[in-house]
Design a protein around this motif. Sequence first.
Motif: not given
Length: 106
Positions: A22-32
């Motif tokens: 879900m983080s899309s390669g750590f590009t989405k803050w909350w999932p990361s």
Amino acid sequence: MPYIFLAIAIICEVIGSSMLKMSSGFTKWWPSLIVFIGYGTAFYLLSLSLKSIPLSVAYAIWSGVGTALTALIGIYFWKEAFTLQTFLGLTAIIAGVVLLNYPVKN
């Protein structure tokens, strides 16, 4: 208590692994953020369980059950294929964890 720590560590690791996608390669803050919290908590609780459980047993359970649960989440939530190969792989993981926990008589 050590097996409770281990069980919670497994859950945290599975949550962290699931959020990686879900983080899309750590590009989405909350999932990361959830990835870092999940893995940090998982390793902390795993370290607590290692005070009483042998490393080989604890790590086999942690990684095996975590892998199997993560695969099942991938199948259920991400609609990944469930093939004969997937079934056999999950079966082998579960068999390995059971064998490592089976008491050996000397």
